[in-house]
Motif scaffolding. Sequence first.
Motif, PDB file in Angstrom:
ATOM      1  N   LYS A 386       0.847  -1.194   0.000  1.00 17.53           N
ATOM      2  CA  LYS A 386       0.000   0.000   0.000  1.00 17.53           C
ATOM      3  C   LYS A 386       0.882   1.244   0.000  1.00 17.53           C
ATOM      4  O   LYS A 386       1.825   1.350   0.792  1.00 17.53           O
ATOM      5  CB  LYS A 386      -0.909   0.013   1.228  1.00 17.53           C
ATOM      6  CG  LYS A 386      -1.911   1.161   1.254  1.00 17.53           C
ATOM      7  CD  LYS A 386      -2.833   1.043   2.461  1.00 17.53           C
ATOM      8  CE  LYS A 386      -3.902   2.141   2.450  1.00 17.53           C
ATOM      9  NZ  LYS A 386      -4.811   2.019   3.625  1.00 17.53           N
ATOM     10  N   THR A 387       0.589   2.167  -0.915  1.00 18.69           N
ATOM     11  CA  THR A 387       1.258   3.463  -0.931  1.00 18.69           C
ATOM     12  C   THR A 387       0.182   4.542  -0.952  1.00 18.69           C
ATOM     13  O   THR A 387      -0.606   4.619  -1.898  1.00 18.69           O
ATOM     14  CB  THR A 387       2.178   3.629  -2.162  1.00 18.69           C
ATOM     15  OG1 THR A 387       1.427   3.435  -3.356  1.00 18.69           O
ATOM     16  CG2 THR A 387       3.316   2.621  -2.117  1.00 18.69           C
ATOM     17  N   GLU A 388       0.135   5.298   0.134  1.00 14.45           N
ATOM     18  CA  GLU A 388      -0.902   6.323   0.309  1.00 14.45           C
ATOM     19  C   GLU A 388      -2.289   5.692   0.154  1.00 14.45           C
ATOM     20  O   GLU A 388      -2.664   4.822   0.926  1.00 14.45           O
ATOM     21  CB  GLU A 388      -0.656   7.493  -0.645  1.00 14.45           C
ATOM     22  CG  GLU A 388       0.648   8.221  -0.347  1.00 14.45           C
ATOM     23  CD  GLU A 388       0.889   9.411  -1.242  1.00 14.45           C
ATOM     24  OE1 GLU A 388       0.104   9.638  -2.206  1.00 14.45           O
ATOM     25  OE2 GLU A 388       1.880  10.141  -0.981  1.00 14.45           O
ATOM     26  N   ASN A 389      -3.037   6.079  -0.883  1.00 16.16           N
ATOM     27  CA  ASN A 389      -4.399   5.543  -1.026  1.00 16.16           C
ATOM     28  C   ASN A 389      -4.495   4.466  -2.112  1.00 16.16           C
ATOM     29  O   ASN A 389      -5.565   4.234  -2.688  1.00 16.16           O
ATOM     30  CB  ASN A 389      -5.378   6.674  -1.356  1.00 16.16           C
ATOM     31  CG  ASN A 389      -5.113   7.285  -2.718  1.00 16.16           C
ATOM     32  OD1 ASN A 389      -3.968   7.408  -3.136  1.00 16.16           O
ATOM     33  ND2 ASN A 389      -6.181   7.669  -3.408  1.00 16.16           N
ATOM     34  N   LYS A 419       1.876   5.611  -7.202  1.00 10.89           N
ATOM     35  CA  LYS A 419       3.279   5.755  -6.839  1.00 10.89           C
ATOM     36  C   LYS A 419       3.939   4.397  -6.601  1.00 10.89           C
ATOM     37  O   LYS A 419       3.391   3.553  -5.899  1.00 10.89           O
ATOM     38  CB  LYS A 419       3.404   6.626  -5.590  1.00 10.89           C
ATOM     39  CG  LYS A 419       2.941   8.064  -5.791  1.00 10.89           C
ATOM     40  CD  LYS A 419       3.153   8.903  -4.550  1.00 10.89           C
ATOM     41  CE  LYS A 419       2.727  10.348  -4.789  1.00 10.89           C
ATOM     42  NZ  LYS A 419       2.939  11.185  -3.580  1.00 10.89           N
TER      43      LYS A 419
END
Length: 466
Positions: A386-389, A419
């Motif tokens: 998971k990266t941010e949302n 990202k």
Amino acid sequence: MNRIIIIFCLVFISFLAVSQTYKAPTDEKVAAKLSQWGDKKFGLFMHWGIYSIPGIVESWSINSEDASWIPRDSTKNYEEYKKWYFDLNKQFNPVNFDPTIWASYAKKAGMQYVVFTTKHHDGFAMFDTKQSDYKITGRDVPFATNAKANITKEVFSAFRKEGFMIGAYFSKPDWHNENYWWPRYATPDRNNNYDIRLHPQRWDNFKKFTYNQIEELMSDYGSVDILWLDGGWVRPKATVNEEVLSWGAPIPAWDQDINMPNIANMARRKQPGLIMVDRTVHGEYENYQTPEQKIPEKPLNYPWETCMTMGDAWGYVPNDNYKSTNTLIHLLVDIVAKGGNFLLDVGPKPDGTFPEPVLQRLTEVGNWMAINKEAIYSTQPIAPYKTENVCFTKSKNGNIYALYLIDDKNVASSKVTIKSPPKMPKKLTLLGLKSNLKWKQIGNNLEIILPTGVKDLKHTLVFKMD
């Protein structure tokens, strides 16, 4: 003296580390079923019993521990309150009970296994046990004459017909049983209220009672896939770990050992490959672990399942604060991206129906799952998870999915950025739309131009990266 204390602390910490180590099953049939369960990803949990009638916390109000989350009628003294609570069985009459409706909604929601409370800590059996008359088919219960009175059998049958894996929740403690809470003494906390070392025969009677009830569930209710045992304070004293200590309840000076090896051997003779979940008692009878009302910060290196309520309560409470559909989908995505399963709990009403908000949420989650289920079922976690949302999953055939979490409103932007995806795709599609996507790589990131049709998609956009 300080050196002795330090050595003791190190030994204790080592013990905790060992006691919390996951032990994979050696039985090939159990391992195979555990793998099958791990691919299901999404299950339905149901807390239903006499506590649903007044719409109060399940069982816990008859436990005299002083805690803010255990509300109790202050106009009654404790013994009066317990009698009032235990007598609720005389009012239980869910005339609108139809588990085929429950199973239908759960299936449409994309759920693939069910765990049903056959007996909670209060001891009221939701099945036709021969060990006690404190049960749904008991002579004091109005519903006992109904053709669907053996509720557990009806639930298991309805969900089995829809292709669900079947799980039986069962409470190891039984606060109605006189061999657990002996009326000779007060009941100061959740533990049994007499010294087992002084009264071994009484505890032996309770062990036989527990064994016999579980044997009934394993013998008379068709194929069962999961035995989900709650009440983790009922355990050998040597297995008490940091988690048990954190509960704040007193730890008795004696074992509350119910002979789990004996129970497991019997249960697996009756149900080959049965998954055992002796939750919080880490070891060979906890085939997967069960974080409650929380999601781990990162993937775990053993099978796990977050059990969480749709509202604030496990059982039915009038005007409960239900999580939004958007929140539920985001929880599911986050859990699956970290390699877990999501066991979502609802509490049926006393008449045997689901509350209207539950039906709405299940329907809306199902609409999303119908489009995006390939990014959920039978997937594996893949770094960076998971990266941010944005969450990531990987299918068994190698496809990578980027699940872009959005708020309750539709996507307003004309482009999104993912990202540091696990890999840069050769082909990129958006589940739910047939139009081709335009995208470009900018450094380690992926910038995607969204087509106009994206406005019809909600909650989470799923990009398939081939």
